[in-house]
Each structure stands twice: as C-alpha cells, then as structure tokens.
Design a protein around this motif. Structure first.
Motif, PDB file in Angstrom:
ATOM      1  N   GLY A  23       0.596  -1.118  -0.390  1.00 38.46           N
ATOM      2  CA  GLY A  23      -0.051   0.185   0.274  1.00 38.46           C
ATOM      3  C   GLY A  23       0.494   1.205   0.078  1.00 38.46           C
ATOM      4  N   GLY A  24       2.547   0.999   0.233  1.00 40.68           N
ATOM      5  CA  GLY A  24       3.023   2.603   0.013  1.00 40.68           C
ATOM      6  C   GLY A  24       3.380   2.827  -1.045  1.00 40.68           C
ATOM      7  N   ARG A  25       3.789   4.401  -0.998  1.00 47.90           N
ATOM      8  CA  ARG A  25       3.845   4.735  -2.549  1.00 47.90           C
ATOM      9  C   ARG A  25       6.083   5.220  -3.129  1.00 47.90           C
ATOM     10  NH1 ARG A  25       2.699  10.252  -3.183  1.00 47.90           N
ATOM     11  NH2 ARG A  25       4.672  10.626  -1.055  1.00 47.90           N
ATOM     12  N   ASP A  26       6.316   4.293  -4.041  1.00 44.23           N
ATOM     13  CA  ASP A  26       7.715   4.075  -4.122  1.00 44.23           C
ATOM     14  C   ASP A  26       8.101   5.413  -3.925  1.00 44.23           C
ATOM     15  OD1 ASP A  26       9.385   2.981  -6.075  1.00 44.23           O
ATOM     16  OD2 ASP A  26       9.195   4.408  -7.373  1.00 44.23           O
ATOM     17  N   PHE A  27       7.313   6.110  -4.243  1.00 50.52           N
ATOM     18  CA  PHE A  27       7.763   7.691  -4.137  1.00 50.52           C
ATOM     19  C   PHE A  27       8.565   7.772  -2.555  1.00 50.52           C
ATOM     20  CE2 PHE A  27       8.069  12.379  -2.874  1.00 50.52           C
ATOM     21  CZ  PHE A  27       8.957  13.115  -3.805  1.00 50.52           C
ATOM     22  N   ASP A  28       8.168   7.062  -1.509  1.00 44.46           N
ATOM     23  CA  ASP A  28       8.061   7.059  -0.140  1.00 44.46           C
ATOM     24  C   ASP A  28       9.390   6.497   0.205  1.00 44.46           C
ATOM     25  OD1 ASP A  28       6.451   9.046  -0.166  1.00 44.46           O
ATOM     26  OD2 ASP A  28       4.775   8.148   0.560  1.00 44.46           O
ATOM     27  N   ARG A  29       9.681   5.225  -0.276  1.00 44.29           N
ATOM     28  CA  ARG A  29      10.591   3.895  -0.475  1.00 44.29           C
ATOM     29  C   ARG A  29      11.940   4.679   0.535  1.00 44.29           C
ATOM     30  NH1 ARG A  29      12.103   1.666  -5.208  1.00 44.29           N
ATOM     31  NH2 ARG A  29      13.517   0.593  -3.967  1.00 44.29           N
ATOM     32  N   VAL A  30      12.588   4.520   1.366  1.00 39.84           N
ATOM     33  CA  VAL A  30      13.295   4.792   1.857  1.00 39.84           C
ATOM     34  C   VAL A  30      14.527   4.081   1.708  1.00 39.84           C
ATOM     35  CG1 VAL A  30      12.478   6.306   4.438  1.00 39.84           C
ATOM     36  CG2 VAL A  30      13.280   3.741   4.572  1.00 39.84           C
ATOM     37  N   LEU A  31      16.128   4.574   2.588  1.00 45.94           N
ATOM     38  CA  LEU A  31      17.275   3.784   1.780  1.00 45.94           C
ATOM     39  C   LEU A  31      17.074   2.464   3.206  1.00 45.94           C
ATOM     40  CD1 LEU A  31      19.789   6.388   1.580  1.00 45.94           C
ATOM     41  CD2 LEU A  31      18.547   4.817   0.444  1.00 45.94           C
ATOM     42  N   ASP A  32      17.554   1.911   2.827  1.00 45.72           N
ATOM     43  CA  ASP A  32      17.944   0.169   4.023  1.00 45.72           C
ATOM     44  C   ASP A  32      19.274   0.242   4.780  1.00 45.72           C
ATOM     45  OD1 ASP A  32      19.285  -0.916   1.700  1.00 45.72           O
ATOM     46  OD2 ASP A  32      17.800  -2.196   1.513  1.00 45.72           O
ATOM     47  N   ASP A  33      19.680  -0.556   4.847  1.00 48.74           N
ATOM     48  CA  ASP A  33      20.611  -0.678   6.024  1.00 48.74           C
ATOM     49  C   ASP A  33      21.556  -0.311   4.998  1.00 48.74           C
ATOM     50  OD1 ASP A  33      19.695   0.034   8.336  1.00 48.74           O
ATOM     51  OD2 ASP A  33      19.777  -2.063   8.458  1.00 48.74           O
ATOM     52  N   ARG A  34      21.672  -1.504   4.003  1.00 54.18           N
ATOM     53  CA  ARG A  34      22.721  -1.048   3.048  1.00 54.18           C
ATOM     54  C   ARG A  34      23.118  -0.158   1.869  1.00 54.18           C
ATOM     55  NH1 ARG A  34      23.199  -4.455  -2.876  1.00 54.18           N
ATOM     56  NH2 ARG A  34      25.501  -4.315  -3.279  1.00 54.18           N
ATOM     57  N   GLY A  35      21.783   0.792   1.775  1.00 49.71           N
ATOM     58  CA  GLY A  35      21.790   2.335   1.005  1.00 49.71           C
ATOM     59  C   GLY A  35      22.470   2.716   2.143  1.00 49.71           C
ATOM     60  N   TYR A  36      22.193   3.032   2.940  1.00 50.15           N
ATOM     61  CA  TYR A  36      23.362   4.160   4.504  1.00 50.15           C
ATOM     62  C   TYR A  36      24.126   3.482   3.528  1.00 50.15           C
ATOM     63  CZ  TYR A  36      19.108   6.242   5.568  1.00 50.15           C
ATOM     64  OH  TYR A  36      17.635   7.026   6.497  1.00 50.15           O
ATOM     65  N   ALA A  37      24.631   2.276   3.953  1.00 50.15           N
ATOM     66  CA  ALA A  37      26.228   1.955   4.362  1.00 50.15           C
ATOM     67  C   ALA A  37      27.067   2.833   2.832  1.00 50.15           C
ATOM     68  CB  ALA A  37      26.341   0.601   4.272  1.00 50.15           C
ATOM     69  N   GLN A  38      26.051   2.812   1.417  1.00 51.50           N
ATOM     70  CA  GLN A  38      26.499   2.352   0.218  1.00 51.50           C
ATOM     71  C   GLN A  38      27.069   3.612   0.044  1.00 51.50           C
ATOM     72  OE1 GLN A  38      23.404   0.887  -2.087  1.00 51.50           O
ATOM     73  NE2 GLN A  38      23.932  -1.026  -2.775  1.00 51.50           N
ATOM     74  N   ALA A  39      25.793   4.692   0.089  1.00 53.39           N
ATOM     75  CA  ALA A  39      25.806   6.538  -0.009  1.00 53.39           C
ATOM     76  C   ALA A  39      27.048   6.979   0.755  1.00 53.39           C
ATOM     77  CB  ALA A  39      24.666   7.224   0.295  1.00 53.39           C
ATOM     78  N   GLU A  40      27.082   6.209   2.422  1.00 50.42           N
ATOM     79  CA  GLU A  40      27.854   6.982   2.616  1.00 50.42           C
ATOM     80  C   GLU A  40      29.699   6.687   2.601  1.00 50.42           C
ATOM     81  OE1 GLU A  40      27.439   4.755   6.978  1.00 50.42           O
ATOM     82  OE2 GLU A  40      25.927   7.456   7.255  1.00 50.42           O
ATOM     83  N   MET A  41      29.592   5.594   1.994  1.00 49.81           N
ATOM     84  CA  MET A  41      31.447   4.763   1.363  1.00 49.81           C
ATOM     85  C   MET A  41      31.469   5.760   0.402  1.00 49.81           C
ATOM     86  SD  MET A  41      31.508   0.967   1.761  1.00 49.81           S
ATOM     87  CE  MET A  41      29.887   0.703   1.948  1.00 49.81           C
ATOM     88  N   VAL A  42      30.534   6.001  -1.097  1.00 53.44           N
ATOM     89  CA  VAL A  42      30.594   6.377  -2.424  1.00 53.44           C
ATOM     90  C   VAL A  42      31.141   7.808  -1.872  1.00 53.44           C
ATOM     91  CG1 VAL A  42      29.710   7.272  -4.072  1.00 53.44           C
ATOM     92  CG2 VAL A  42      29.688   5.096  -3.544  1.00 53.44           C
ATOM     93  N   ALA A  43      30.438   8.596  -0.740  1.00 55.08           N
ATOM     94  CA  ALA A  43      30.341  10.157  -0.647  1.00 55.08           C
ATOM     95  C   ALA A  43      31.807  10.607  -0.063  1.00 55.08           C
ATOM     96  CB  ALA A  43      29.018  10.384   0.239  1.00 55.08           C
ATOM     97  N   ASP A  44      32.401   9.326   1.142  1.00 55.87           N
ATOM     98  CA  ASP A  44      33.683  10.138   1.930  1.00 55.87           C
ATOM     99  C   ASP A  44      34.397   9.217   0.352  1.00 55.87           C
ATOM    100  OD1 ASP A  44      32.375   9.923   3.967  1.00 55.87           O
ATOM    101  OD2 ASP A  44      32.574   7.810   4.896  1.00 55.87           O
ATOM    102  N   ARG A  45      34.411   8.410  -0.273  1.00 55.54           N
ATOM    103  CA  ARG A  45      35.303   8.548  -0.865  1.00 55.54           C
ATOM    104  C   ARG A  45      35.788   9.802  -2.706  1.00 55.54           C
ATOM    105  NH1 ARG A  45      35.406   3.693  -5.498  1.00 55.54           N
ATOM    106  NH2 ARG A  45      37.408   4.501  -6.226  1.00 55.54           N
ATOM    107  N   ALA A  46      34.195  10.271  -2.102  1.00 54.33           N
ATOM    108  CA  ALA A  46      34.262  11.037  -3.739  1.00 54.33           C
ATOM    109  C   ALA A  46      35.253  12.824  -2.839  1.00 54.33           C
ATOM    110  CB  ALA A  46      32.537  11.851  -3.806  1.00 54.33           C
ATOM    111  N   ALA A  47      34.477  13.351  -1.537  1.00 54.12           N
ATOM    112  CA  ALA A  47      35.366  13.335  -0.777  1.00 54.12           C
ATOM    113  C   ALA A  47      36.484  13.545  -0.681  1.00 54.12           C
ATOM    114  CB  ALA A  47      34.283  14.371   0.550  1.00 54.12           C
TER     115      ALA A  47
END
Length: 165
Positions: A23-47
């Motif tokens: 019943g949820g909207r695709d638009f409202d999907r949140v990052l899962d634990d793996r997603g948070y880790a992915q984003a942090e690793m890529v963002a830190d490497r970019a910085a």
C-alpha cells in the motif's frame, strides 16, 4: 545535450532503498541499511578525492533526499541542495536541462533515478563507453564523474571516474 565551458558533472544514482511496503508509494521508499552504507562509502570517497560540486540537485523522492543529505555531510555542510520534483519521473532530456540551468556553477551533482540517469550518461559519453564502464548497469549509489573538454569543432564529455561499492 549539455555544452558548457569548463564544467564537471557528477551523476549519482540514489543508494539502495527498501522494498515498497504494501500500500506504500514508490516515492516514499527509504534507504535500507545497505543503502546508507553505500551512500556513506561513495560520498566519503568522493570527498577524499576532492569531488565537491558547486551545487547539488536531487529528486524529492525520500531515497534521493537521504542520499543527498549523506553527500552533504561528507563534502561540506554548506553545500546547497535543490530538491526538484520533476526529477522523480523525469527523462534524460529533463535531467540535462536541469543541469544546464545551474550555470554559472562550474560543477553540478544530480542525484536521480534509473533508467533516466543511465540514459543521460550514455547520451553524454556514448553507448560503448557506458557499457564498458558499467557492464552490469548503473549501480545504486554509483557516482559518475564527467568532465567537459572543448574541442576545435565540438566539445565532448569524458567519464573521468566512476565510484561505486
């Protein structure tokens, strides 16, 4: 497509999101634990590599907002983020128009969705180079770094780096 002078584009696909709830909207999907880790690793490497955009433009979808905030924390709290509703269901041409509209910034990061971000990358660097760089498709939290090089007849975009987990 986009034809600025000295210019760098960072194209980032949002990090991995949790499955949609019943019943949820695709638009409202949140990052899962793996997603948070992915984003942090890529963002830190970019910085660490000095990949700091002048501005960041992101889809308003929850998973993109979360990815954008992680990037802001990694590259600098003063980074301005513009959230644009149209990116959520936008075409590659719309993505290109949004990026072009960020002048006079010398570098722009766009956080968006597949397939549009993948199609935009392919349109900028060509099908063969895109397939070579990402044989399995555009990864979640993948960050493509593109530089514009002015030529004698026409300029071109070059994939300078690809960060992913």
């Amino acid at each position: 497509m986009i034809e600025p002078e000295p210019f760098r584009i960072y194209l980032m696909r949002h990090a991995q999101a949790a499955s949609a709830t019943p019943g949820g909207r695709d638009f409202d999907r949140v990052l899962d634990d793996r997603g948070y880790a992915q984003a942090e690793m890529v963002a830190d490497r970019a910085a660490d590599l000095g990949y700091v955009p002048d501005c960041l433009v992101s889809s308003t979808a929850t998973r993109c907002r979360q990815t954008a905030e992680i990037v802001r924390r990694a590259v600098g709290e003063t980074l301005d983020i513009q959230f644009v509703d149209e990116i959520y269901s936008g075409t590659p041409d719309l993505y290109a128009t949004i990026i072009s509209g960020q002048r006079p910034a010398h570098s722009v990061m766009l956080i968006g969705h597949n397939p549009s971000i993948d199609q935009l990358l392919e349109g900028l660097i060509g099908k063969e180079q895109r397939r070579t760089a990402m044989p399995g498709g555009y990864p979640t939290a993948g960050l493509a770094v593109l530089d514009y090089t002015a030529g004698t007849d026409a300029g071109s975009w070059t994939l300078t780096n690809l960060l992913s987990v």
